[in-house]
Design a protein around this motif. Structure first.
Motif, PDB file in Angstrom:
ATOM      1  N   GLN A   3       0.798  -1.307   0.291  1.00  0.00           N
ATOM      2  CA  GLN A   3      -0.380  -0.297  -0.178  1.00  0.00           C
ATOM      3  C   GLN A   3       1.331   1.094  -0.333  1.00  0.00           C
ATOM      4  O   GLN A   3       0.281   2.405   0.848  1.00  0.00           O
ATOM      5  N   VAL A   4       2.012   0.786  -0.329  1.00  0.00           N
ATOM      6  CA  VAL A   4       2.813   2.482  -1.183  1.00  0.00           C
ATOM      7  C   VAL A   4       2.337   2.903  -1.929  1.00  0.00           C
ATOM      8  O   VAL A   4       1.725   2.771  -3.482  1.00  0.00           O
ATOM      9  N   SER A   5       2.499   3.960  -2.104  1.00  0.00           N
ATOM     10  CA  SER A   5       2.240   5.378  -3.553  1.00  0.00           C
ATOM     11  C   SER A   5       4.072   5.954  -3.893  1.00  0.00           C
ATOM     12  O   SER A   5       4.493   5.357  -3.670  1.00  0.00           O
ATOM     13  N   VAL A   6       3.487   5.952  -5.499  1.00  0.00           N
ATOM     14  CA  VAL A   6       4.808   6.548  -6.048  1.00  0.00           C
ATOM     15  C   VAL A   6       4.567   7.978  -7.036  1.00  0.00           C
ATOM     16  O   VAL A   6       2.857   7.895  -7.819  1.00  0.00           O
ATOM     17  N   GLU A   7       5.544   9.051  -6.625  1.00  0.00           N
ATOM     18  CA  GLU A   7       4.634   9.559  -7.370  1.00  0.00           C
ATOM     19  C   GLU A   7       6.257  10.780  -7.741  1.00  0.00           C
ATOM     20  O   GLU A   7       6.955  10.821  -6.374  1.00  0.00           O
ATOM     21  N   ASP A   8       6.555  11.322  -9.245  1.00  0.00           N
ATOM     22  CA  ASP A   8       7.489  12.431  -9.378  1.00  0.00           C
ATOM     23  C   ASP A   8       8.637  11.058  -9.018  1.00  0.00           C
ATOM     24  O   ASP A   8       9.946  12.005  -8.747  1.00  0.00           O
ATOM     25  N   PHE A  12       6.328   6.477  -1.368  1.00  0.00           N
ATOM     26  CA  PHE A  12       6.087   7.267   0.181  1.00  0.00           C
ATOM     27  C   PHE A  12       4.792   6.332   0.286  1.00  0.00           C
ATOM     28  O   PHE A  12       4.088   6.104  -0.091  1.00  0.00           O
ATOM     29  N   LYS A  13       4.358   6.765   1.638  1.00  0.00           N
ATOM     30  CA  LYS A  13       3.320   6.356   2.189  1.00  0.00           C
ATOM     31  C   LYS A  13       3.410   7.070   3.773  1.00  0.00           C
ATOM     32  O   LYS A  13       3.686   7.649   4.600  1.00  0.00           O
ATOM     33  N   GLU A  14       1.357   7.376   3.104  1.00  0.00           N
ATOM     34  CA  GLU A  14       0.548   7.996   4.734  1.00  0.00           C
ATOM     35  C   GLU A  14       0.277   7.564   5.132  1.00  0.00           C
ATOM     36  O   GLU A  14       0.050   6.235   5.382  1.00  0.00           O
ATOM     37  N   GLY A  15       0.530   7.933   7.244  1.00  0.00           N
ATOM     38  CA  GLY A  15       0.267   7.302   7.980  1.00  0.00           C
ATOM     39  C   GLY A  15       0.011   8.710   9.082  1.00  0.00           C
ATOM     40  O   GLY A  15       0.625   8.799   8.595  1.00  0.00           O
ATOM     41  N   LYS A  18       2.051   8.177  14.332  1.00  0.00           N
ATOM     42  CA  LYS A  18       2.125   6.797  15.764  1.00  0.00           C
ATOM     43  C   LYS A  18       2.765   5.665  14.912  1.00  0.00           C
ATOM     44  O   LYS A  18       3.457   4.644  15.252  1.00  0.00           O
ATOM     45  N   ASP A  19       2.177   5.140  13.791  1.00  0.00           N
ATOM     46  CA  ASP A  19       2.622   3.763  12.820  1.00  0.00           C
ATOM     47  C   ASP A  19       4.426   3.976  11.942  1.00  0.00           C
ATOM     48  O   ASP A  19       4.442   3.185  11.186  1.00  0.00           O
ATOM     49  N   ILE A  20       5.098   5.466  11.962  1.00  0.00           N
ATOM     50  CA  ILE A  20       5.990   5.643  11.495  1.00  0.00           C
ATOM     51  C   ILE A  20       6.678   4.316  11.297  1.00  0.00           C
ATOM     52  O   ILE A  20       7.517   4.222  10.340  1.00  0.00           O
ATOM     53  N   PHE A  25       9.572   0.784   7.380  1.00  0.00           N
ATOM     54  CA  PHE A  25       9.607  -1.172   6.802  1.00  0.00           C
ATOM     55  C   PHE A  25       8.627  -1.342   5.545  1.00  0.00           C
ATOM     56  O   PHE A  25       9.352  -1.490   5.020  1.00  0.00           O
ATOM     57  N   ASP A  26       7.431  -0.242   5.480  1.00  0.00           N
ATOM     58  CA  ASP A  26       6.766  -0.709   4.156  1.00  0.00           C
ATOM     59  C   ASP A  26       6.736   0.196   2.810  1.00  0.00           C
ATOM     60  O   ASP A  26       7.354  -0.793   1.724  1.00  0.00           O
ATOM     61  N   VAL A  27       7.523   1.186   3.292  1.00  0.00           N
ATOM     62  CA  VAL A  27       8.540   2.215   2.065  1.00  0.00           C
ATOM     63  C   VAL A  27       9.799   1.298   2.073  1.00  0.00           C
ATOM     64  O   VAL A  27      10.549   1.547   0.372  1.00  0.00           O
TER      65      VAL A  27
END
Length: 180
Positions: A3-8, A12-15, A18-20, A25-27
């Motif tokens: 569930q990561v995103s790619v832009e330019d 990245f991953k937003e959330g 507290k879940d940093i 780790f996901d990124v």
């Protein structure tokens, strides 16, 4: 699956802050997978069963914590998921073992944990055992043992599992019960 995103060209991953740790780790996992694909050393590994459960919960807008510490009468345990809805909390333990010996160890540890953790009224805090039925090594005896202390769902019962988390019971659900 992460569930990561790619832009330019930036992964990245937003959330929540507290879940940093989980977000980073996901990124990093996604970056590693891209690197593996680019350099051909090895392919991306499939999600673990716990990751699949987390993705299912995220995709259905559940609020949850992973590896949550819960104090029992005799010791502290790590519950795979603590799912919080408006009226209840559900402790969810996900079976991810592939061998018969691993399943026996998981079932016994989960039964002991459910026996040791007191939750009060089942309507407030529920104990849920979620079984990865991709393996044929789970027996009716395993299910029967877990059913004594928890509500049991197989992975093929995702709809019923989600309904139970959201509504707090298996009453009125098609094909769901505590005796899988």
């Amino acid at each position: 699956g992460l569930q990561v995103s790619v832009e330019d060209g930036i992964i990245f991953k937003e959330g929540d802050s507290k879940d940093i740790g989980s977000l980073i780790f996901d990124v990093v996992s996604a970056c590693t997978a891209v690197g593996d694909l680019a350099f051909g050393s090895r392919g991306f590994q499939p999600l673990t069963f716990e990751d699949e459960v987390a993705t299912l919960l995220k995709n259905n807008d559940f609020s949850f914590n992973r590896n949550h510490p819960v104090r029992g009468k005799s010791r502290e345990y790590k519950v795979d998921f603590v799912v919080t809805t408006q009226h209840r909390v559900s402790y969810v333990q996900a079976l991810s073992a592939q061998s018969r010996q691993g399943i026996l160890a998981w079932v016994n540890a989960t039964f002991a944990m459910w026996s040791d953790i007191e939750t009060g009224e089942e309507k407030v805090t529920r104990k849920v055992s979620l079984l990865n039925c991709e393996t044929d090594k789970i027996t009716d005896g395993d299910v029967g043992l877990l059913t004594q202390k928890s509500t049991v769902f197989r992975w093929t019962q995702q709809k019923e599992f989600l309904y139970s988390l959201r509504n707090g019971s298996t009453v009125g659900e098609p094909h769901a019960s505590s005796t899988v």
